[in-house]
Write a protein that holds these residues in place. Sequence first.
Motif, PDB file in Angstrom:
ATOM      1  N   ASP A   1      -7.975   0.691  -4.757  1.00  0.00           N
ATOM      2  CA  ASP A   1      -7.525  -0.654  -4.390  1.00  0.00           C
ATOM      3  C   ASP A   1      -7.355  -1.571  -5.598  1.00  0.00           C
ATOM      4  O   ASP A   1      -6.449  -2.393  -5.627  1.00  0.00           O
TER       5      ASP A   1
ATOM      6  N   LYS B   1      -3.849  -1.255  -7.144  1.00  0.00           N
ATOM      7  CA  LYS B   1      -2.661  -1.528  -6.343  1.00  0.00           C
ATOM      8  C   LYS B   1      -2.133  -2.925  -6.650  1.00  0.00           C
ATOM      9  O   LYS B   1      -2.897  -3.841  -6.946  1.00  0.00           O
TER      10      LYS B   1
ATOM     11  N   GLU C   1       1.779  -3.947  -2.714  1.00  0.00           N
ATOM     12  CA  GLU C   1       1.283  -2.713  -2.088  1.00  0.00           C
ATOM     13  C   GLU C   1       0.151  -3.027  -1.113  1.00  0.00           C
ATOM     14  O   GLU C   1       0.095  -2.465  -0.019  1.00  0.00           O
ATOM     15  N   LEU C   2      -0.743  -3.913  -1.510  1.00  0.00           N
ATOM     16  CA  LEU C   2      -1.850  -4.285  -0.638  1.00  0.00           C
ATOM     17  C   LEU C   2      -1.357  -4.994   0.616  1.00  0.00           C
ATOM     18  O   LEU C   2      -1.867  -4.757   1.715  1.00  0.00           O
ATOM     19  N   LYS C   3      -0.349  -5.834   0.464  1.00  0.00           N
ATOM     20  CA  LYS C   3       0.210  -6.533   1.628  1.00  0.00           C
ATOM     21  C   LYS C   3       0.864  -5.554   2.588  1.00  0.00           C
ATOM     22  O   LYS C   3       0.713  -5.667   3.810  1.00  0.00           O
TER      23      LYS C   3
ATOM     24  N   GLU D   1       0.173  -2.356   2.912  1.00  0.00           N
ATOM     25  CA  GLU D   1      -0.888  -1.558   3.514  1.00  0.00           C
ATOM     26  C   GLU D   1      -1.597  -2.365   4.613  1.00  0.00           C
ATOM     27  O   GLU D   1      -1.876  -1.844   5.692  1.00  0.00           O
ATOM     28  N   ASN D   2      -1.861  -3.625   4.343  1.00  0.00           N
ATOM     29  CA  ASN D   2      -2.510  -4.489   5.326  1.00  0.00           C
ATOM     30  C   ASN D   2      -1.648  -4.626   6.583  1.00  0.00           C
ATOM     31  O   ASN D   2      -2.156  -4.542   7.708  1.00  0.00           O
TER      32      ASN D   2
END
Length: 55
Positions: free
Chosen positions: A11, A14, A18-20, A22-23
């Motif tokens: 994490d 990222k 990418e985190l958005k 994935e969320n």
Amino acid sequence: MSKPYITDKPDDEKTLAELKRENEYLRAEVAYLKKLDALLRKQEQASKKQGLSKD
């Protein structure tokens, strides 16, 4: 089931984008599972009611 928005990176490596993504994917998955659970519970209750009315 393919998870196109989840990468194997840790994490902390990222990007924010990418985190958005994935969320967003995980929120959609949770919503789907909640709807599926509600549907299965409704079907289970309906089958129990049918079983009770036949006796």
